[in-house]
Scaffold this motif. Structure first.
Motif, PDB file in Angstrom:
ATOM      1  N   UNK A 190      18.321  64.025  63.117  1.00 25.64           N
ATOM      2  CA  UNK A 190      19.165  64.367  64.257  1.00 25.64           C
ATOM      3  C   UNK A 190      18.609  65.489  65.124  1.00 25.64           C
ATOM      4  N   UNK A 191      17.342  65.780  64.995  1.00 24.75           N
ATOM      5  CA  UNK A 191      16.763  66.813  65.854  1.00 24.75           C
ATOM      6  C   UNK A 191      16.814  66.364  67.313  1.00 24.75           C
ATOM      7  N   UNK A 192      17.325  67.199  68.216  1.00 26.07           N
ATOM      8  CA  UNK A 192      17.280  66.847  69.643  1.00 26.07           C
ATOM      9  C   UNK A 192      15.830  66.847  70.135  1.00 26.07           C
ATOM     10  N   UNK A 195      14.790  62.123  68.407  1.00 26.75           N
ATOM     11  CA  UNK A 195      15.271  61.685  67.102  1.00 26.75           C
ATOM     12  C   UNK A 195      16.792  61.591  67.085  1.00 26.75           C
ATOM     13  N   UNK A 196      17.468  62.584  67.669  1.00 29.91           N
ATOM     14  CA  UNK A 196      18.927  62.548  67.713  1.00 29.91           C
ATOM     15  C   UNK A 196      19.460  61.375  68.508  1.00 29.91           C
ATOM     16  N   UNK A 197      18.794  61.056  69.627  1.00 26.27           N
ATOM     17  CA  UNK A 197      19.194  59.885  70.411  1.00 26.27           C
ATOM     18  C   UNK A 197      18.979  58.599  69.633  1.00 26.27           C
ATOM     19  N   UNK A 198      17.869  58.507  68.887  1.00 29.32           N
ATOM     20  CA  UNK A 198      17.613  57.303  68.103  1.00 29.32           C
ATOM     21  C   UNK A 198      18.740  57.033  67.115  1.00 29.32           C
ATOM     22  N   UNK A 199      19.138  58.075  66.402  1.00 31.26           N
ATOM     23  CA  UNK A 199      20.180  57.923  65.383  1.00 31.26           C
ATOM     24  C   UNK A 199      21.516  57.567  66.029  1.00 31.26           C
ATOM     25  N   UNK A 200      21.885  58.304  67.073  1.00 35.10           N
ATOM     26  CA  UNK A 200      23.148  58.025  67.754  1.00 35.10           C
ATOM     27  C   UNK A 200      23.155  56.635  68.373  1.00 35.10           C
ATOM     28  N   UNK A 245      17.571  69.272  62.001  1.00 31.32           N
ATOM     29  CA  UNK A 245      16.318  69.659  62.655  1.00 31.32           C
ATOM     30  C   UNK A 245      15.175  68.725  62.263  1.00 31.32           C
ATOM     31  N   UNK A 246      15.527  67.560  61.721  1.00 28.00           N
ATOM     32  CA  UNK A 246      14.515  66.603  61.267  1.00 28.00           C
ATOM     33  C   UNK A 246      14.247  65.555  62.331  1.00 28.00           C
ATOM     34  N   UNK A 247      12.961  65.288  62.570  1.00 32.41           N
ATOM     35  CA  UNK A 247      12.546  64.196  63.447  1.00 32.41           C
ATOM     36  C   UNK A 247      11.688  63.234  62.616  1.00 32.41           C
ATOM     37  N   UNK A 248      10.870  62.427  63.276  1.00 33.33           N
ATOM     38  CA  UNK A 248      10.158  61.365  62.566  1.00 33.33           C
ATOM     39  C   UNK A 248       9.274  61.888  61.437  1.00 33.33           C
ATOM     40  N   UNK A 249       8.522  62.948  61.686  1.00 27.73           N
ATOM     41  CA  UNK A 249       7.620  63.463  60.661  1.00 27.73           C
ATOM     42  C   UNK A 249       8.387  63.917  59.422  1.00 27.73           C
ATOM     43  N   UNK A 250       9.450  64.677  59.634  1.00 29.91           N
ATOM     44  CA  UNK A 250      10.222  65.211  58.508  1.00 29.91           C
ATOM     45  C   UNK A 250      10.917  64.102  57.723  1.00 29.91           C
ATOM     46  N   UNK A 377      19.938  63.413  80.173  1.00 26.78           N
ATOM     47  CA  UNK A 377      21.294  63.377  79.615  1.00 26.78           C
ATOM     48  C   UNK A 377      21.260  63.596  78.110  1.00 26.78           C
ATOM     49  N   UNK A 378      20.200  63.090  77.469  1.00 25.21           N
ATOM     50  CA  UNK A 378      20.074  63.249  76.026  1.00 25.21           C
ATOM     51  C   UNK A 378      19.996  64.688  75.576  1.00 25.21           C
TER      52      UNK A 378
END
Length: 417
Positions: A190-192, A195-200, A245-250, A377-378
């Motif tokens: 959910x890191x902005x 990654x956060x947009x992908x999950x939402x 604070x996690x994105x693809x790498x994490x 907007x994201x």
């Protein structure tokens, strides 16, 4: 060799001003200054960068690779100032809309036709080119198709007699069942912003009515949208530490290090699960379409800056070489090929065990809205979602705030009468 990642100011300074390239011939070209490329980074893009560096004899290509949000930020800074410090620019199906609308990219239609036969560009299906068109013009040569799919620990589910979830409700049940102090039941990212947009995006589309109506009015804050983010909030109760604070790498690392049971991740990360140099779960993970469908479909490729001083033919040749049939076949274990002949080659489905999951995911996935301002907007959508998930705001209030901020942004850009 890819240069190390630098600070924003140092990176921009290192990109430097470039001089005009000399006349290009098919076999040899010389440039007065190195070609400057900036890109997102993951294994397939690292290979494409390597191919760019050796694409044209006598031409140095300086490749700067970094996480998506940083690459997007630095490209935006350079292009919005009309600087000639970038020549080749990474773009996804979403960022290209913003870049093209702002006049930051060079249309590729003439170059595409000029080199169509030499590079077999007819192998790119129109469905793969369409996301990279803006107002009818092509701006990106696609290098990958990408799709988010369910990564899950098949060994653990099999041991408990459980099937991979088909719905988000089933996903939630399995996440709760397997969640423990040793291993999270769900891997969430959910890191902005990206990654956060992908999950939402998954929750908003699988459980809600999507992001916007046909007039670009937000609908993600309606009753179904609120219920969707409420469900996301509940599922993050079973997530790994640091998910906000996690994105693809994490999140990829969470699977590889055996600290998560399942979750969504990009197809381009699948092969690394079976890399013994990186993964503790070799052979234990399997893949399926996202429960409930509607996970993100994307893709990426490379464009030419509208402000470059280099020869466009030279730059297009570099890009086309890095996305050749031979290169895509070499990279097939690392990504979803954008060339039809490579993607549909039955030998790859036999050779790479994650390919059936990719093909299943492609049937249900959907892209971000084709809105140039979607990432802008994201910025506040993802932060409001995080406030809702963290309990800092009521979910309804958070989504209403995000919808209001989105409407204000789009109104300022002339979307509403």
């Amino acid at each position: 060799m890819t240069q190390p990642i630098l600070s924003r100011r140092t990176t921009l300074r290192s990109l430097g001003a470039v001089a005009a390239a000399s006349v290009l011939t098919p076999r040899r070209a010389r440039a007065q200054a190195p070609v400057q490329m900036i890109s997102h980074r993951y294994p397939a893009l690292e290979l494409f960068a390597e191919k760019m560096r050796g694409a044209v004899e006598g031409v140095e290509v300086n490749t700067q690779l970094m996480p998506f949000d940083k690459a997007n930020e630095l490209a935006t800074i350079a292009l919005s100032s009309k600087a000639d410090t970038l020549d080749i620019v990474y773009a996804s199906d979403s960022t290209v809309q913003k870049y093209a609308k702002n006049g930051w990219l060079m249309p590729l239609d003439d170059l595409f036709e000029k080199y169509k036969e030499e590079f077999n560009l007819g192998d790119f299906p129109e469905s793969g080119l369409a996301p990279y068109r803006y107002e009818g013009k092509l701006y990106v040569l696609p290098h990958t198709v990408n799709v988010m799919m369910l990564f899950y620990r098949k060994d653990l589910l099999d041991a408990e007699g459980k099937q991979p979830p088909k719905t988000i409700a089933e996903y939630q049940e399995i996440a709760e069942y397997f969640n423990s102090p040793m291993r999270a039941g769900s891997v969430n990212c959910l890191k902005p912003v990206d990654a956060g947009l992908n999950e939402a995006h998954w929750f908003i589309n699988a459980l809600g009515d999507g992001w916007f109506d046909d007039q670009w009015k937000p609908v993600f804050n309606n009753e179904k949208g609120v219920a969707a983010i409420e469900t996301l909030k509940e599922i993050t109760g079973y997530a790994q530490r640091g998910f906000a604070t996690a994105a693809n790498d994490e999140c990829s690392l969470a699977y590889q290090q055996d600290i998560g049971v399942m979750g969504l991740q990009w197809a381009t990360r699948a092969a690394s699960m079976d890399d013994p140099a990186k993964s503790r779960v070799v052979g234990m993970i399997d893949w399926a379409a996202a429960p409930g469908g509607h996970a993100r479909l994307s893709g990426d490729g490379y464009a030419i800056s509208a402000f470059t001083k280099q020869d466009p033919d030279l730059l297009f040749r570099i890009i086309a070489t890095s996305s050749s049939d031979a290169t895509q076949r070499e990279a097939a274990s690392l990504m979803v090929p954008s060339r039809e002949s490579v993607l549909r080659d039955p030998e790859f489905a036999k050779k790479f065990r994650h390919y059936p999951g990719i093909l299943a995911a492609l049937e249900t996935a959907q892209p971000f809205p084709p809105l140039p301002e979607f990432y802008e907007a994201g910025e506040f959508i993802t932060r409001r979602v995080l406030q809702a998930v963290a309990g800092e705001m009521d979910v309804k209030a958070a989504l209403d705030a995000a919808a209001g901020e989105t409407e204000q942004l789009l109104k300022s850009r002339g979307y509403y009468n």
